[in-house]
Design a protein around this motif. Structure first.
Motif, PDB file in Angstrom:
ATOM      1  N   TRP A  87     103.357 -46.115   6.749  1.00  0.00           N
ATOM      2  CA  TRP A  87     103.310 -46.137   5.291  1.00  0.00           C
ATOM      3  C   TRP A  87     102.644 -44.918   4.647  1.00  0.00           C
TER       4      TRP A  87
ATOM      5  N   TYR B  63     108.777 -47.978   8.674  1.00  0.00           N
ATOM      6  CA  TYR B  63     108.286 -47.085   7.625  1.00  0.00           C
ATOM      7  C   TYR B  63     107.062 -46.347   8.156  1.00  0.00           C
TER       8      TYR B  63
ATOM      9  N   LEU C  56     109.880 -43.189   6.487  1.00  0.00           N
ATOM     10  CA  LEU C  56     109.376 -43.111   5.122  1.00  0.00           C
ATOM     11  C   LEU C  56     110.418 -42.573   4.150  1.00  0.00           C
TER      12      LEU C  56
END
Length: 305
Positions: free
Chosen positions: A161, A15, A251
Motif C-alpha cells: 500500500w 497492492y 499499486l
C-alpha cells in the motif's frame, strides 16, 4: 485517485511495491548459474531491455503463490527438510546483452512476511489465518534454516500500500520508466500500466551514500535518515555490477494512470535533498511533505470498502 486502472485478468497482483536487486548471471555460484543459463536459453528473459517491465512475470509468480495457498493444513512458508535448496523462480533481465537474475527467495520472504503478519494482526485473526501450530513449525524451520544460511538476504523487498520514501533514494528522475496501459497482452487483454525505476548498483550506492550524509548531518535520528542507512546496508550485500529496480507493482491498479503519469517522487526527493544540502530547510520540508502526502493518500485506500 478516481481513474483506477482496469486489468483484464482473473488474477490481480497484490497492492504492493517491490525493491529488487538483479545480480549478473555470470556472478552467481554454481550450480545456480548453469541452471539459470539453461532456463534463459529455453524461455528467454522476462524483460529484454532496460525499458521493459517484468509485470507479466510478476503476475505469473502471483498465480503460483496463490496455488501454494491451496494445501491444507495451511503452510506459512515452503517446507524445508534441512537439505533442500531453493529451486524456484527468478526474474531475469537482459540489459546491453548482459543477463541479470533476481531470485524470488520465496522461503526467506515468507518467513519475513510471517513476522510482519504476527506484528500487525490481532491474535484472534492471526489464529484464523495461520494457527499457532503452523506458526511454531514455521519459526522452528526458520531458525534451523538461518543457522545453515547465516548470510542469506532477500533480493526483493516488498511494501504493501505504499512506496517507502527511503526507497526512492537510489534513483534519479532519469531512471523512471512509465508505460501507460495499452497494447495487446498475451491472452490477457490489454497490457496493464507499469511504473518502475532501474539503475546500476554503482549509481544506487552513490546516491544513497550522498543522501545519507546530508540526512545524518541535518536530520540525524529521523526515520528518513535511519531508512537511508538501512537501504544502504542492504545494497552493500550484493555484487557491485548489479541492477537495482523499484517497481510500483500492483499499486498501479489503485493509483490510476493520471496519478501515475504525474508521479515524480524520486526526482522530488532528490530536489528536497539538494535543498537540504544547500541549507534551504523550508523548501526541503515542503518537498518531503508533498511526497509523503501522496503516499498517505494511497495508504488511506487500504481502509476503503
Amino acid at each position: 485517485m478516481q481513474d483506477v486502472t482496469a486489468v483484464r485478468t482473473s488474477v490481480l497482483p497484490p497492492y504492493a511495491a517491490h525493491l529488487r536487486v538483479y545480480e549478473p548471471l555470470a556472478a552467481l555460484p554454481e550450480p545456480d548459474r548453469a541452471r539459470w543459463q539453461a532456463e534463459l536459453a529455453g524461455r528467454g528473459p522476462d524483460a529484454a531491455s532496460a525499458d521493459q517491465p517484468v509485470a507479466r512475470a510478476a503476475l505469473e509468480a502471483q498465480r503460483e503463490a496463490l496455488a501454494e495457498l491451496l494445501p491444507r493444513p495451511s503452510r506459512a512458508a515452503p517446507s524445508w527438510d534441512g537439505a533442500a535448496r531453493e529451486h524456484e523462480g527468478a526474474f531475469v533481465r537482459v540489459v546491453d546483452s548482459v543477463a541479470y537474475v533476481c531470485p524470488w527467495a520465496t522461503r526467506l520472504r515468507s518467513w519475513q512476511a510471517l513476522e510482519e503478519l504476527r506484528d500487525s494482526l490481532p491474535v484472534t485473526l492471526l489464529e484464523t489465518v495461520l494457527p499457532r501450530t503452523v506458526r511454531e513449525e514455521a519459526l522452528a524451520a526458520q531458525a534451523s534454516w538461518r543457522s545453515a544460511h547465516p548470510d542469506a538476504r532477500p533480493w526483493i523487498l516488498t511494501s504493501r500500500w505504499e512506496v517507502p520514501v527511503r526507497w526512492f533514494l537510489p534513483f534519479g528522475p532519469e531512471d523512471r520508466r512509465y508505460l501507460p496501459a495499452g497494447g495487446p497482452g498475451q491472452g490477457e487483454g490489454v497490457e496493464p500500466a507499469a511504473l518502475f525505476y532501474l539503475t546500476t548498483m554503482a549509481q544506487a550506492r552513490r546516491r544513497v551514500a550522498r543522501g545519507y550524509r546530508v540526512l545524518r548531518e541535518k536530520l540525524s535520528g529521523t526515520p528518513l535518515a535511519e531508512g537511508a542507512e538501512e537501504v544502504g546496508r542492504w545494497l552493500e550485500e550484493f555484487h557491485p555490477r548489479s541492477l537495482v529496480e523499484l517497481d510500483y507493482g500492483g499499486l498501479v491498479h489503485v493509483m490510476g494512470e493520471q496519478t501515475l503519469a504525474a508521479d515524480q517522487s524520486a526526482g522530488e526527493l532528490a530536489d528536497g535533498l539538494a535543498a537540504l544540502r544547500a541549507g534551504d530547510a523550508d523548501t526541503a520540508a515542503q518537498v518531503y511533505e508533498t511526497v509523503t502526502e501522496r503516499w498517505r493518500r494511497v495508504q488511506a485506500l487500504r481502509q476503503a470498502n
